[in-house]
Write a protein that holds these residues in place. Structure first.
Motif, mmCIF file in Angstrom:
data_model
loop_
_atom_site.group_PDB
_atom_site.id
_atom_site.type_symbol
_atom_site.label_atom_id
_atom_site.label_comp_id
_atom_site.label_asym_id
_atom_site.label_seq_id
_atom_site.Cartn_x
_atom_site.Cartn_y
_atom_site.Cartn_z
ATOM 1 N N THR A 180 0.825 -1.202 0.000
ATOM 2 C CA THR A 180 0.000 0.000 0.000
ATOM 3 C C THR A 180 0.863 1.258 0.000
ATOM 4 O O THR A 180 0.570 2.208 -0.736
ATOM 5 C CB THR A 180 -0.934 -0.010 1.218
ATOM 6 O OG1 THR A 180 -1.691 -1.221 1.205
ATOM 7 C CG2 THR A 180 -1.871 1.170 1.211
ATOM 8 N N LEU A 181 1.913 1.271 0.797
ATOM 9 C CA LEU A 181 2.796 2.432 0.830
ATOM 10 C C LEU A 181 3.538 2.617 -0.487
ATOM 11 O O LEU A 181 3.690 3.743 -0.974
ATOM 12 C CB LEU A 181 3.797 2.305 1.979
ATOM 13 C CG LEU A 181 3.237 2.540 3.371
ATOM 14 C CD1 LEU A 181 4.304 2.239 4.409
ATOM 15 C CD2 LEU A 181 2.735 3.958 3.520
ATOM 16 N N CYS A 182 3.991 1.521 -1.073
ATOM 17 C CA CYS A 182 4.671 1.613 -2.376
ATOM 18 C C CYS A 182 3.735 2.167 -3.442
ATOM 19 O O CYS A 182 4.121 3.020 -4.241
ATOM 20 C CB CYS A 182 5.188 0.249 -2.787
ATOM 21 S SG CYS A 182 6.553 -0.344 -1.801
ATOM 22 N N PHE A 219 -9.533 0.522 -2.041
ATOM 23 C CA PHE A 219 -8.598 -0.340 -2.764
ATOM 24 C C PHE A 219 -7.223 -0.354 -2.106
ATOM 25 O O PHE A 219 -6.548 -1.380 -2.091
ATOM 26 C CB PHE A 219 -8.480 0.114 -4.219
ATOM 27 C CG PHE A 219 -7.414 -0.600 -4.984
ATOM 28 C CD1 PHE A 219 -7.586 -1.918 -5.367
ATOM 29 C CD2 PHE A 219 -6.239 0.037 -5.307
ATOM 30 C CE1 PHE A 219 -6.596 -2.584 -6.067
ATOM 31 C CE2 PHE A 219 -5.245 -0.612 -6.009
ATOM 32 C CZ PHE A 219 -5.423 -1.932 -6.381
ATOM 33 N N LEU A 220 -6.795 0.767 -1.569
ATOM 34 C CA LEU A 220 -5.479 0.832 -0.934
ATOM 35 C C LEU A 220 -5.417 0.006 0.347
ATOM 36 O O LEU A 220 -4.352 -0.482 0.717
ATOM 37 C CB LEU A 220 -5.106 2.287 -0.642
ATOM 38 C CG LEU A 220 -4.751 3.145 -1.855
ATOM 39 C CD1 LEU A 220 -4.504 4.582 -1.425
ATOM 40 C CD2 LEU A 220 -3.536 2.596 -2.563
ATOM 41 N N HIS A 221 -6.535 -0.161 1.038
ATOM 42 C CA HIS A 221 -6.539 -0.926 2.285
ATOM 43 C C HIS A 221 -6.857 -2.399 2.071
ATOM 44 O O HIS A 221 -6.611 -3.208 2.962
ATOM 45 C CB HIS A 221 -7.533 -0.325 3.273
ATOM 46 C CG HIS A 221 -7.103 1.008 3.794
ATOM 47 N ND1 HIS A 221 -6.037 1.166 4.637
ATOM 48 C CD2 HIS A 221 -7.598 2.242 3.587
ATOM 49 C CE1 HIS A 221 -5.892 2.444 4.930
ATOM 50 N NE2 HIS A 221 -6.827 3.123 4.298
ATOM 51 N N SER A 222 -7.401 -2.766 0.937
ATOM 52 C CA SER A 222 -7.831 -4.149 0.745
ATOM 53 C C SER A 222 -6.682 -5.164 0.748
ATOM 54 O O SER A 222 -6.867 -6.258 1.282
ATOM 55 C CB SER A 222 -8.662 -4.263 -0.525
ATOM 56 O OG SER A 222 -7.926 -3.888 -1.646
ATOM 57 N N PRO A 223 -5.474 -4.900 0.188
ATOM 58 C CA PRO A 223 -4.412 -5.916 0.277
ATOM 59 C C PRO A 223 -4.010 -6.225 1.720
ATOM 60 O O PRO A 223 -3.735 -7.376 2.057
ATOM 61 C CB PRO A 223 -3.243 -5.297 -0.488
ATOM 62 C CG PRO A 223 -3.855 -4.312 -1.396
ATOM 63 C CD PRO A 223 -5.055 -3.791 -0.682
#
Length: 80
Positions: free
Chosen positions: A4-6, A28-32
């Motif tokens: 997410t940070l990348c 979407f950024l938190h889902s992984p």
């Protein structure tokens, strides 16, 4: 959160995304991270403790420990 940070830094620095554009894809950024945490928690009952790591528990009265040794010693020997 490494992925997410990348992705966040790539979108902001390389592609010049603004905060309002990032708010649209916040889910979407938190889902992984949520999927990774769910898979890690789901696997807890299948692991057993060893002195130097964890491995998948063998079936009761199993005479063949091939899979256990592959999953126990394989990653450790790969790292070493």
């Amino acid at each position: 959160y490494n992925f997410t940070l990348c992705l966040y830094y790539a979108l902001v620095i390389m592609y010049g995304w603004k905060e309002n554009q990032l708010k649209k894809i916040r889910l979407f950024l938190h889902s992984p991270s949520v999927v990774g945490l769910a898979l890690a928690c789901a696997g807890i009952p299948f692991y057993d403790v060893d002195y130097f790591g964890c491995y998948i528990q063998p079936y009761p009265l199993a005479s063949d420990f091939t899979l256990v040794s592959i999953f126990a010693f394989g990653p450790i020997s790969f790292v070493i």
